[in-house]
Each structure stands twice: as C-alpha cells, then as structure tokens.
Motif scaffolding. Structure first.
Motif, PDB file in Angstrom:
ATOM      1  N   ARG A  20       0.831  -1.196   0.000  1.00  8.27           N
ATOM      2  CA  ARG A  20       0.000   0.000   0.000  1.00  8.27           C
ATOM      3  C   ARG A  20       0.869   1.251   0.000  1.00  8.27           C
ATOM      4  O   ARG A  20       0.606   2.204  -0.736  1.00  8.27           O
ATOM      5  CB  ARG A  20      -0.892  -0.022   1.236  1.00  8.27           C
ATOM      6  CG  ARG A  20      -1.907   1.101   1.298  1.00  8.27           C
ATOM      7  CD  ARG A  20      -2.746   0.945   2.543  1.00  8.27           C
ATOM      8  NE  ARG A  20      -4.009   1.618   2.394  1.00  8.27           N
ATOM      9  CZ  ARG A  20      -5.001   1.540   3.275  1.00  8.27           C
ATOM     10  NH1 ARG A  20      -4.845   0.785   4.343  1.00  8.27           N
ATOM     11  NH2 ARG A  20      -6.125   2.180   3.101  1.00  8.27           N
ATOM     12  N   ASN A  79       1.824   4.344  -3.217  1.00 10.29           N
ATOM     13  CA  ASN A  79       1.598   5.783  -3.053  1.00 10.29           C
ATOM     14  C   ASN A  79       2.877   6.619  -3.085  1.00 10.29           C
ATOM     15  O   ASN A  79       2.813   7.842  -2.958  1.00 10.29           O
ATOM     16  CB  ASN A  79       0.860   6.031  -1.731  1.00 10.29           C
ATOM     17  CG  ASN A  79      -0.570   5.523  -1.761  1.00 10.29           C
ATOM     18  OD1 ASN A  79      -1.322   5.828  -2.678  1.00 10.29           O
ATOM     19  ND2 ASN A  79      -0.943   4.722  -0.773  1.00 10.29           N
ATOM     20  N   THR A 137      -0.421   5.667   7.077  1.00  8.67           N
ATOM     21  CA  THR A 137      -0.375   5.461   5.629  1.00  8.67           C
ATOM     22  C   THR A 137      -1.748   5.674   5.016  1.00  8.67           C
ATOM     23  O   THR A 137      -1.886   6.300   3.954  1.00  8.67           O
ATOM     24  CB  THR A 137       0.132   4.043   5.302  1.00  8.67           C
ATOM     25  OG1 THR A 137       1.464   3.895   5.802  1.00  8.67           O
ATOM     26  CG2 THR A 137       0.133   3.784   3.799  1.00  8.67           C
ATOM     27  N   GLU A 181      -2.923   8.527   2.271  1.00  8.09           N
ATOM     28  CA  GLU A 181      -3.558   8.064   1.034  1.00  8.09           C
ATOM     29  C   GLU A 181      -4.903   8.746   0.810  1.00  8.09           C
ATOM     30  O   GLU A 181      -5.225   9.150  -0.310  1.00  8.09           O
ATOM     31  CB  GLU A 181      -3.736   6.548   1.106  1.00  8.09           C
ATOM     32  CG  GLU A 181      -4.363   5.923  -0.122  1.00  8.09           C
ATOM     33  CD  GLU A 181      -4.586   4.434   0.076  1.00  8.09           C
ATOM     34  OE1 GLU A 181      -5.597   4.063   0.728  1.00  8.09           O
ATOM     35  OE2 GLU A 181      -3.756   3.634  -0.388  1.00  8.09           O
ATOM     36  N   GLY A 238       3.042   9.295  -0.784  1.00  6.21           N
ATOM     37  CA  GLY A 238       3.205   8.341   0.299  1.00  6.21           C
ATOM     38  C   GLY A 238       4.389   8.639   1.190  1.00  6.21           C
ATOM     39  O   GLY A 238       4.409   8.247   2.372  1.00  6.21           O
TER      40      GLY A 238
END
Length: 386
Positions: free
Chosen positions: A63, A67, A108, A112, A118
């Motif tokens: 994830r 990003n 995180t 996002e 990120g």
C-alpha cells in the motif's frame, strides 16, 4: 514534482493565512504543525477516537509503495548519500519499523485519503524515529515533534494527564493539515517547500527563496541554501522511501506488519490507572502505556478520555471485569489506588484490610475528604497490622 492539493479547507482564506502568519512569526525551532480547525473551545480529540481498529485491506508495504511519488529524487546525490548511510546501518531501519508497527498502517491510510505522496507518511521516521514518546532537548514531543508553545497555539492541549502532542491521531491530523495548507497558500502546491518550512520555519525558507531569486537561481527546495538539518531533511525522507520501496536491493529485510488489529477500545466510565488495568488484563503495564502514549500520568479519567486501548486478546475479559464496581481489582501490597466516583475513605480501607486512620496517616490526610482521580498510597498490610 509539484503537488497541487484539491482539499476543501474548512477555514476561510483569510483565516488560513492568519494562522500561517502567526506560526511563521514564532521561532524557527518551533515545528509548525497546526490543526487549522482546532480552537481551545473545541472538544479534545483523542487518537483512539479515530483509530481504525478493523483490518486494513492488502499489505501495508504494498500500500505504501503504491503511493510513493518521488522516485526521481532518489538519483539526487544528497539522497544517495543518505541511502548509503542507512544501508550501512540496516538495523536502524528495522528497529524504527518495529516501533512504528502499531501506527504505520493508520498513518499510511490518512496520507492516502488526502492524495498526498506516500513519502509524507514516513516523516515520523525523520522526526522522531517513530516514537510517540520522543522528546527533543528543545522540548519538542511526539511522532511529529511539536513544541509546547506551538501545541498551545494550535489547540493541542496538555492537561489532566493528557498530552495531545503524544496523541498519534490528533498530532498526525494537525501535521498533515498544516503541510497541505501551507503548500496551498504559500508555495503554489509545492509540498517539498512546505516540508522544508515545517522543519526550518517558513521565514527561513522564504528568505532562502528570495536570495536564490536574487542570484538568478531556481527557488525550489533542491536549489536553496538552507540550514544543514533542513538540507538533509528531504534527502533522509527520500532515502528511507527508496529502501522501503526495494528493500532487497538495499540489503534490508523488512519485518512483516500484520494488518489485523493488535488492540481494541475499552470504554472508561470511572477513573482507572494503567497499573490496575494491567492487573485485570494480565499484561505488563508498559504494554498498556505503549498503546496509550498520551496518558502521561499512567491513568485514564472519563473527564479527559472515553476509552483506552488494550491488547485485543484481553478485550472481553477486561470488559467483564470492569462491568461493575465490585469486580475492580484490589491493588497489590504497597501499591497505589486511583479513587473512583462514589468511593469513600472507609470503603477503600475496608477493601484493603487496613484502618481508616492508617490510610489517612500514610497519605498525610487531615480528614476523610477524597475526590475521584486522586491517587492514594496503600500501605503494606504488614505495616498496617502493627
């Protein structure tokens, strides 16, 4: 790369500029991380109020990698120097990640949701080594390193055994709000300049930009002449991102982070100390303290907080134990007791098998008046029996 925010601000334009102006007038050593919507009259917002305790979809590392946006910065010489530095000390990265385990997935997700690069979620690596209890010699505290004066000005309170600078959710929202607002209002959406101002102060960055323009040089972050710490700020951030993006290529093995929650919320209806809760849960008090870093006095009071975080495997047992006053655990010999609503000195003395006179004498009390949230020392029973 320039980031242009699409966030709809709740403040008026004038209000946002006034807030930034007020903070930029402070010392550059104050990390300007305000929450634009916060005022002293608003209810205190706690990290556990918003903490997502449901498993997040997918893998945390994947994830995060999806990003990351500043890949081109990794070829800058200053970034390469820090990549080499971290590669020479891989244990440091792993140690910080272990410390970040409870919070990384949530932060995180917040980055996002805002559509930010990120890399922003890795700022606590640089600021505090991802330690919610980190304190600098200048007085900054928490993951995002707020100074006391900055926290006071931004409505992040420090009272009644609660320090909002250590509140992971409140401090994260404040930092992300300010980074976005500053980029939008002053730097035409340039997040890198906003991060430089977060570290050095807007005045320092703006003076450096004016000086660069006077020399006929570009005024982006990578061409500015800034204090040494700020010159290294984004290179460090990008170096960490590069290593996390491809750990194998950099000789680092990242520990797995389970997306499933390791903790649960337990509502607090009466004052209770973490030591009492630890006795009920059958866990170490330090574990509860790590899950509740904003509770600076080691106790929770419903006047300040609504819930505490506990290890998820103990959730049901703790809820059952706390469901009635009669099930509250008695402190161990020589322990402390946090006075609850409805308690009396005689009831506490009877519960622990000591006399009221001994309890008064041991705590220096002139009478029998006590109040909820007061901490009492319980004398050792063998002493009380003498």
């Amino acid at each position: 790369m320039t980031y242009r925010t699409t966030r709809q601000w709740t403040l008026t334009l004038a209000g946002g500029i006034a807030l930034i102006g007020a903070l930029s007038a402070t010392s550059p050593t104050l990390l300007a991380s305000p929450h634009p919507g916060a005022t002293p009259t608003q209810p205190t917002h706690h990290f556990w109020d918003d903490l997502n305790l449901k498993p997040l979809p997918g893998d945390v590392w994947e994830r995060l990698r999806d990003n990351l946006e500043w890949h081109d910065r990794r070829h800058v010489a200053r970034v390469q120097e820090w990549i080499d530095h971290y590669r020479a000390n891989p244990g440091n990265i792993v140690e910080i990640i272990e410390r970040a385990r409870p919070w990384m997935a949530w932060i995180t997700e917040q980055v996002e949701r805002r559509g930010l690069p990120g890399e922003i979620g890795l700022i606590p690596f640089v600021e505090s080594s991802y330690d919610p209890l980190a304190r600098s010699h200048r007085g900054a505290a928490g993951l995002w390193q707020f100074m006391p004066g900055t926290a006071d000005a931004l409505g992040l309170p420090r009272h009644h055994g609660y320090d909002a600078r250590l509140d992971v959710i409140a401090s994260t929202q404040a930092a992300l709000d300010y980074i976005e607002l500053q980029a939008e209002q002053w730097y035409e959406g340039d997040i890198e300049l906003s991060l430089a101002a977060y570290n050095a102060g807007a005045g320092t960055v703006n003076r450096a930009r004016h000086a660069a323009a006077a020399r006929g040089e570009p005024s982006d972050y990578w061409h500015l002449q800034l204090p040494g710490e700020t010159m290294n700020y984004l290179p460090k951030l990008n170096a960490i991102a590069a290593i996390i993006d491809d750990p194998e290529a950099h000789g680092v093995t990242l520990p797995e982070i389970d997306d499933a929650p390791a903790f649960a919320k337990v509502p607090i209806t009466a004052p209770i100390s973490l030591s009492q809760l630890a006795n009920v849960a059958g866990v170490n008090q330090s574990e509860l303290a790590a899950l509740n870093p904003a509770l600076t006095h080691g106790s929770a009071n419903p006047a300040t907080v609504d819930v505490v975080l506990v290890p998820i495997e103990q959730e049901q047992a703790i809820l059952a134990e706390l469901s009635s006053p009669s099930s509250r655990p008695a402190p161990r010999d020589g322990a402390q007791y946090l006075v609850q609503r409805g308690d009396s000195l005689s009831a506490i003395a009877n519960r622990h098998g000591i006399s009221v006179a001994e309890l008064r004498r041991h705590n220096g009390l002139d009478g029998d008046v006590i109040h909820a949230g007061q901490q009492l020392d319980i004398p050792h029973r063998s002493l009380a029996a003498r």
